[in-house]
Enzyme design. Structure first.
Site, mmCIF file in Angstrom:
data_model
loop_
_atom_site.group_PDB
_atom_site.id
_atom_site.type_symbol
_atom_site.label_atom_id
_atom_site.label_comp_id
_atom_site.label_asym_id
_atom_site.label_seq_id
_atom_site.Cartn_x
_atom_site.Cartn_y
_atom_site.Cartn_z
ATOM 1 N N ALA A 18 -4.853 -19.769 80.304
ATOM 2 C CA ALA A 18 -3.734 -20.674 80.564
ATOM 3 C C ALA A 18 -3.051 -21.096 79.269
ATOM 4 C CB ALA A 18 -4.222 -21.895 81.324
ATOM 5 N N LEU A 61 -7.798 -26.781 79.692
ATOM 6 C CA LEU A 61 -7.005 -25.643 80.144
ATOM 7 C C LEU A 61 -7.885 -24.403 80.031
ATOM 8 C CD1 LEU A 61 -3.405 -25.964 78.609
ATOM 9 C CD2 LEU A 61 -3.996 -25.947 81.029
ATOM 10 N N ASP A 62 -7.909 -23.583 81.074
ATOM 11 C CA ASP A 62 -8.694 -22.356 81.018
ATOM 12 C C ASP A 62 -8.196 -21.453 79.889
ATOM 13 O OD1 ASP A 62 -10.226 -23.116 83.193
ATOM 14 O OD2 ASP A 62 -8.871 -22.170 84.644
ATOM 15 N N LYS A 63 -9.042 -20.548 79.449
ATOM 16 C CA LYS A 63 -8.710 -19.655 78.335
ATOM 17 C C LYS A 63 -7.415 -18.874 78.548
ATOM 18 C CE LYS A 63 -10.939 -16.289 75.247
ATOM 19 N NZ LYS A 63 -12.196 -15.547 74.979
#
Length: 295
Positions: A41, A37-39
């Site tokens: 998100a 998961l991106d930062k």
């Protein structure tokens, strides 16, 4: 320590940092996660510990579900709100136009990953090339989108969507390409993963970005068995004698009943409900690939 711990990742921490923090808090020797998961998100991040790390690649093959908000009228370098603005537009799509466009992003599609992504080119991540001002041409990748629906509209500038897709999908690419198709540009403003294969938000443990605020007991209460990461793969039950042979790395002949629906796809062998190995079935013989050892 063996098992799965799905957490509700907050914004502001990378998936890798979250995993490393859990390793320290839980004093675990090995850990990994089933899908980054991106930062910015939030949502389901399934973390595997010990022998469960051998099942990570299979859990990563599972479907993922998301809710996300698209901000229309602006494209960015990262295809999300953290990037630098590239282009703007005063055009805004109607609900009907959005719904009509969504058909282009359903079923088996191809999408180009964002420039700021973990895709590797010449041994470096695309994000590293982009950050150095040397953006690379990225090849389109196949993706299956099972569901993509308009979930709500808070203003002409923004729209919420629900999406379910196969592994390897970039929600940011969906937002970028949708904005381009609608002629107004767009990027992801908010993103939340609601499910990763068998792991859902309801099963997630609360997680703090601060190590000293983690509740050890609460985390351990949410720990799931190794088998949780294999629940979407076919199970082949066996008796103890067969399990011992498998755990010594030996191929074993299966009964007609146990392998009647198995194929060359990966399956897992179990004894009394506990995983003993992951492997494949060829001509009625189970070939172990990864031995799982648990007390």
């Amino acid at each position: 320590m063996n098992g799965w711990l799905p957490i509700d990742k907050p914004a502001g921490i990378t998936s890798t940092a979250a995993v490393n923090q859990l390793k320290r808090v839980l004093n675990a020797a090995k850990a990994g996660h089933a899908g980054t998961l991106d930062k910015p998100a939030t949502g389901v991040l399934a973390v595997a510990f010990g022998e469960a790390t051998k099942t990570v690649s299979y859990a990563m093959d599972s479907r993922k579900s998301y809710t996300f908000m698209v901000r229309f009228g602006i494209s960015t370098t990262t295809d999300d709100a953290t990037g630098t603005v590239l282009q703007t537009s005063i055009s805004r799509p109607s609900d009907e136009e959005i719904k009509a466009a969504l058909g282009h992003f359903q079923g088996n599609i191809h999408q180009v990953p964002p420039q700021y992504s973990a895709v590797k080119i010449d041994g470096k991540r695309a994000a590293a090339h982009a950050a150095a001002g040397k953006a690379k041409s990225l090849s389109a990748r196949s993706l299956t989108v099972y569901k993509l629906e308009l979930a709500g509209r808070s203003s002409p500038d923004r729209a919420m969507f629900d999406m379910e897709c196969s592994k390897g999908g970039y929600v940011r690419s969906i937002a970028r390409d949708l904005g381009q198709l609608l002629g107004c540009y767009g990027h992801v403003e908010e993103l939340r993963r609601t499910a990763a294969g068998p792991f859902t938000l309801e099963a997630c443990a609360a997680f703090s970005t601060e190590t000293d605020q983690q509740d050890y007991s609460a985390l351990m209460q949410r720990l799931l068995p190794i088998e949780a990461g294999l629940s979407e793969q076919q199970e082949l039950p066996c008796n103890r004698e067969t399990a011992v042979k498998i755990q010594h790395g030996n191929p074993v002949q299966l009964s007609a009943t146990s392998h009647s629906s198995a194929s060359d796809a990966m399956v897992w062998a179990s004894c009394e409900g506990r995983a003993v190995a992951i492997g494949s079935v060829i001509d009625g013989i189970f070939h172990p690939k990864r031995i799982i050892r648990q007390k």
